[in-house]
Design an enzyme around this catalytic site. Sequence first.
Site, PDB file in Angstrom:
ATOM      1  N   GLU A 120       0.833  -1.211   0.000  1.00  0.00           N
ATOM      2  CA  GLU A 120       0.000   0.000   0.000  1.00  0.00           C
ATOM      3  C   GLU A 120       0.866   1.259   0.000  1.00  0.00           C
ATOM      4  O   GLU A 120       0.566   2.238  -0.703  1.00  0.00           O
ATOM      5  CB  GLU A 120      -0.940  -0.016   1.216  1.00  0.00           C
ATOM      6  CG  GLU A 120      -1.909   1.145   1.277  1.00  0.00           C
ATOM      7  CD  GLU A 120      -2.830   1.234   0.063  1.00  0.00           C
ATOM      8  OE1 GLU A 120      -3.303   0.187  -0.396  1.00  0.00           O
ATOM      9  OE2 GLU A 120      -3.052   2.356  -0.438  1.00  0.00           O
ATOM     10  N   GLU A 169       1.444   6.252  -7.102  1.00  0.00           N
ATOM     11  CA  GLU A 169       0.291   7.047  -7.571  1.00  0.00           C
ATOM     12  C   GLU A 169       0.613   8.542  -7.561  1.00  0.00           C
ATOM     13  O   GLU A 169       0.371   9.253  -8.546  1.00  0.00           O
ATOM     14  CB  GLU A 169      -0.907   6.801  -6.651  1.00  0.00           C
ATOM     15  CG  GLU A 169      -1.889   5.769  -7.159  1.00  0.00           C
ATOM     16  CD  GLU A 169      -3.038   5.561  -6.171  1.00  0.00           C
ATOM     17  OE1 GLU A 169      -3.582   4.464  -6.192  1.00  0.00           O
ATOM     18  OE2 GLU A 169      -3.351   6.482  -5.390  1.00  0.00           O
TER      19      GLU A 169
HETATM   20  N1  LIG Z   1      -3.119  10.027 -15.429  1.00  0.00           N
HETATM   21  C1  LIG Z   1      -3.803   8.910 -15.681  1.00  0.00           C
HETATM   22  N2  LIG Z   1      -3.784   8.382 -16.916  1.00  0.00           N
HETATM   23  C2  LIG Z   1      -4.468   7.247 -17.207  1.00  0.00           C
HETATM   24  N3  LIG Z   1      -5.203   6.558 -16.334  1.00  0.00           N
HETATM   25  C3  LIG Z   1      -5.242   7.015 -15.069  1.00  0.00           C
HETATM   26  C4  LIG Z   1      -4.563   8.214 -14.674  1.00  0.00           C
HETATM   27  N4  LIG Z   1      -4.810   8.416 -13.355  1.00  0.00           N
HETATM   28  C5  LIG Z   1      -5.580   7.400 -12.965  1.00  0.00           C
HETATM   29  N5  LIG Z   1      -5.845   6.548 -13.969  1.00  0.00           N
HETATM   30  C6  LIG Z   1      -6.669   5.308 -13.916  1.00  0.00           C
HETATM   31  O1  LIG Z   1      -7.570   5.402 -12.838  1.00  0.00           O
HETATM   32  C7  LIG Z   1      -7.275   4.386 -11.857  1.00  0.00           C
HETATM   33  C8  LIG Z   1      -7.451   4.967 -10.469  1.00  0.00           C
HETATM   34  O2  LIG Z   1      -6.445   5.934 -10.280  1.00  0.00           O
HETATM   35  P1  LIG Z   1      -6.307   6.779  -8.957  1.00  0.00           P
HETATM   36  O3  LIG Z   1      -5.090   7.596  -9.024  1.00  0.00           O
HETATM   37  O4  LIG Z   1      -7.588   7.512  -8.693  1.00  0.00           O
HETATM   38  O5  LIG Z   1      -6.085   5.653  -7.905  1.00  0.00           O
HETATM   39  P2  LIG Z   1      -7.112   4.906  -6.963  1.00  0.00           P
HETATM   40  O6  LIG Z   1      -7.043   3.459  -7.307  1.00  0.00           O
HETATM   41  O7  LIG Z   1      -8.432   5.598  -7.004  1.00  0.00           O
HETATM   42  O8  LIG Z   1      -6.395   5.091  -5.611  1.00  0.00           O
HETATM   43  P3  LIG Z   1      -6.934   5.679  -4.273  1.00  0.00           P
HETATM   44  O9  LIG Z   1      -8.341   5.163  -4.097  1.00  0.00           O
HETATM   45  O10 LIG Z   1      -5.948   5.128  -3.311  1.00  0.00           O
HETATM   46  O11 LIG Z   1      -6.844   7.160  -4.456  1.00  0.00           O
HETATM   47  C9  LIG Z   1      -5.841   3.928 -12.144  1.00  0.00           C
HETATM   48  O12 LIG Z   1      -5.607   2.604 -11.718  1.00  0.00           O
HETATM   49  C10 LIG Z   1      -5.807   4.070 -13.661  1.00  0.00           C
HETATM   50  O13 LIG Z   1      -6.431   2.966 -14.300  1.00  0.00           O
END
Ligand SMILES: Nc1ncnc2c1ncn2[C@@H]1O[C@H](COP(=O)(O)OP(=O)(O)OP(=O)(O)O)[C@@H](O)[C@H]1O
Length: 125
Positions: A71, A78
């Site tokens: 994590e 991220e």
């Molecule tokens: N800049 C980006 N370009 C392309 N896809 C993205 C981008 N940012 C996020 N994603 C997509 O959205 C998904 C979620 O991203 P995010 O950064 O919101 O993480 P998360 O899984 O929501 O994490 P958390 O809930 O811990 O914030 C990623 O796994 C990816 O598939």
Amino acid sequence: MQNHSSFSLKARIQSFAFAFAGLFQLVRKEHNARIHLLATAAVLAAGLLLHIGRADWLAVVMATGLVWCAEAFNSAIEKLTDQVSPEWNVQAKYIKDVAAAAVLIAAITAVVVACLVFIPRLQAL
Ligand SMILES: Nc1ncnc2c1ncn2[C@@H]1O[C@H](COP(=O)(O)OP(=O)(O)OP(=O)(O)O)[C@@H](O)[C@H]1O
């Protein structure tokens, strides 16, 4: 940035302080980390209540630590990805999805360990 030419106990202690600050930020800012915190508390409570043995504790502690490590790395990756590539990007998607997969693998491992350790104990009650 610090001068790394000579060993400094103060700098080492400061590094630990930075790492603990990172852990605090992880729990404060990442919703998933709060879920891990609850799961960790539940598993530790179950281990104490069910009087699991030394080998079982070893497996539980290793699996729990694995989830927290995954994590922490996932959250850092991220943030780094958002910094480097704020716009939607196919590479950013790949990086974030694979980093998230590390957490998933660790979590599945922890669930399997929990089943192996706790189900026989619960059946014996
Ligand atoms: N800049 C980006 N370009 C392309 N896809 C993205 C981008 N940012 C996020 N994603 C997509 O959205 C998904 C979620 O991203 P995010 O950064 O919101 O993480 P998360 O899984 O929501 O994490 P958390 O809930 O811990 O914030 C990623 O796994 C990816 O598939």
